[in-house]
Structures are given as structure tokens and as C-alpha cells.
Write an enzyme that holds these catalytic residues in place. Structure first.
Site, short mmCIF file in Angstrom:
data_model
loop_
_atom_site.label_atom_id
_atom_site.label_comp_id
_atom_site.label_asym_id
_atom_site.label_seq_id
_atom_site.Cartn_x
_atom_site.Cartn_y
_atom_site.Cartn_z
N ASP A 1 -28.58 28.60 -37.14
CA ASP A 1 -27.71 29.13 -38.20
C ASP A 1 -26.62 28.11 -38.54
O ASP A 1 -25.78 27.78 -37.69
CB ASP A 1 -27.04 30.43 -37.73
CG ASP A 1 -28.00 31.59 -37.72
OD1 ASP A 1 -28.93 31.62 -38.56
OD2 ASP A 1 -27.82 32.51 -36.89
N HIS B 1 -31.53 27.99 -41.01
CA HIS B 1 -31.04 29.05 -41.89
C HIS B 1 -29.66 28.63 -42.41
O HIS B 1 -28.69 28.60 -41.65
CB HIS B 1 -30.97 30.35 -41.07
CG HIS B 1 -30.41 31.52 -41.80
ND1 HIS B 1 -30.09 32.69 -41.15
CD2 HIS B 1 -30.11 31.73 -43.11
CE1 HIS B 1 -29.61 33.56 -42.03
NE2 HIS B 1 -29.61 33.00 -43.22
N ASP C 1 -33.44 38.89 -39.13
CA ASP C 1 -32.38 38.12 -38.48
C ASP C 1 -31.11 38.96 -38.42
O ASP C 1 -30.57 39.35 -39.45
CB ASP C 1 -32.15 36.85 -39.32
CG ASP C 1 -31.16 35.89 -38.69
OD1 ASP C 1 -30.75 36.12 -37.54
OD2 ASP C 1 -30.81 34.89 -39.36
ZN ZN Z 1 -30.15 33.10 -38.99
#
Ligand code: ZN
Length: 198
Positions: A13, A44, A153
Site C-alpha cells: 500500500d 496498490h 482489501d
Molecule cells: Zn491495499
């Protein structure tokens, strides 16, 4: 631990403190992870204007690059650029964004990431409407005959994983559920017994 576990991917992330309140990390840390990772890097981007960094993530060997639909004014161009750079293109939806916003792009992407929480912090509890969105997304993908991964997620744990898979998800991202478990590797194994990549 992730490398020797049954996890399929490393989910990374990237947060910019603008699109989401938190700041996570950037290229030097990802570069260090990439040096030790043999499993694919599933990146992401929770950042505004992600087009600026597509080539940088390709250079770091990301397998998948996921951008937020809410952060892209020209999503079709963005996903085309991700694929042109040699990565799989993913699109993430915040909890308030409806699945039907993907109708005109679903055949041009490789992965949809449905957020089970509002992005930005770990450890939040799962928003139940995500299950309904998962089923809607599965129906949309199947109706078009598209090949698109459904990744969930946020707030994923052993209590909701099987329901998410039953609704059509095939990739589960688990952060707190794994890293706060007494035995993280065993938790990954438990989640992957559902036949999905954790
Ligand atoms: Zn994520």
C-alpha cells in the site's frame, strides 16, 4: 515469512497523505522489498494523479499496479499506460463507489480491488456492503466474459474470508489479520485453504 508462507503475492500500500490521510512509504522502501521478494509485487496506489509514477513502479518490477477510480480523471488512459509499461492494471473502488462505475472499463483491466474499509489506516473493521459489491462485480465480469481478478482489501480475516470467496472474490488482502495473529504464517495458511491467494 511471507516468502516462505503460502501467500501468493506481496500487497504493497502506497499512501501519499493527500488521497488518504496517512503516509506509508515510497520508492526506496519498495526497492528494498523488491530485492527480497520472489513472489509478485501487487502495488496498490492510494495517491492522487498516479500517472506520474507508472514507469517508476514498472522499473521496480511491480507485477500489478492498482489505481483508485476516485483519483483518476482519465482512467482509460491510465490503465492503458500501466499495461503498456508491462504490468497488470488494477482499479480500486472505495466503499462509497458503486460497482457499475466499472461498466465501461471492465474489459480493459486485469484486477478490481474492492475496499472493505475506507482506505488509509490498518486495523479497521470490515464494511458488510462489500459482500454485496463482490457479488455484483462477479456478475458484471461473468456477463462480459472478462478475465478479471476480484481482490478484497481491508478488514479481511478468517471470519469473512469464506463468504467473500463464495461471493466471487479470488484474491484476499490481509494485513492486521496476519500480522497481529499469534502465528502469522499459520494465519496465511488458514486463509489460503479457501483456495485463494492471500
Ligand atoms: Zn491495499
Amino acid at each position: 515469512m511471507i516468502e516462505r508462507s503460502r501467500a501468493g503475492w506481496h500487497h504493497i500500500d502506497i499512501m501519499d497523505g493527500v488521497f488518504v490521510p496517512n503516509i506509508s512509504f515510497g520508492m526506496p522502501v519498495l526497492k528494498a522489498i523488491a530485492r527480497h521478494a520472489n513472489k509478485p509485487l501487487d502495488v496498490h496506489l492510494m495517491i492522487v494523479d498516479p500517472d506520474r509514477y507508472i514507469q517508476a513502479f514498472a522499473d521496480l518490477n511491480a507485477a500489478n499496479l492498482t489505481v483508485h477510480i476516485e483519483a483518476c480523471n482519465h482512467l482509460h488512459r491510465t490503465v492503458g499506460a500501466i499495461r503498456e509499461a508491462g504490468m497488470k492494471a488494477g482499479v480500486a473502488l472505495n466503499p462509497h463507489t458503486p460497482v457499475n462505475s466499472l461498466e465501461s472499463i471492465i474489459e480493459d483491466i486485469d484486477l478490481v480491488c474492492l475496499m472493505g474499509v475506507n482506505p488509509g489506516f490498518g486495523g479497521q473493521s470490515f464494511i458488510k456492503n462489500t459482500l454485496k459489491k463482490t457479488a455484483e462485480l462477479r456478475a458484471l465480469i461473468d456477463a462480459r466474459g472478462a478475465q478479471v481478478d476480484i481482490e478484497i482489501d481491508g478488514g479481511v480475516d478468517a471470519s469473512n474470508a469464506s463468504a467473500l470467496v463464495a461471493a466471487g472474490a479470488n484474491v484476499l488482502v490481509a494485513g492486521s489479520a496476519v500480522f497481529k495473529a499469534d502465528n502469522p504464517e499459520a494465519m496465511i495458511a488458514e486463509l489460503t485453504t479457501l483456495g485463494v491467494e492471500a
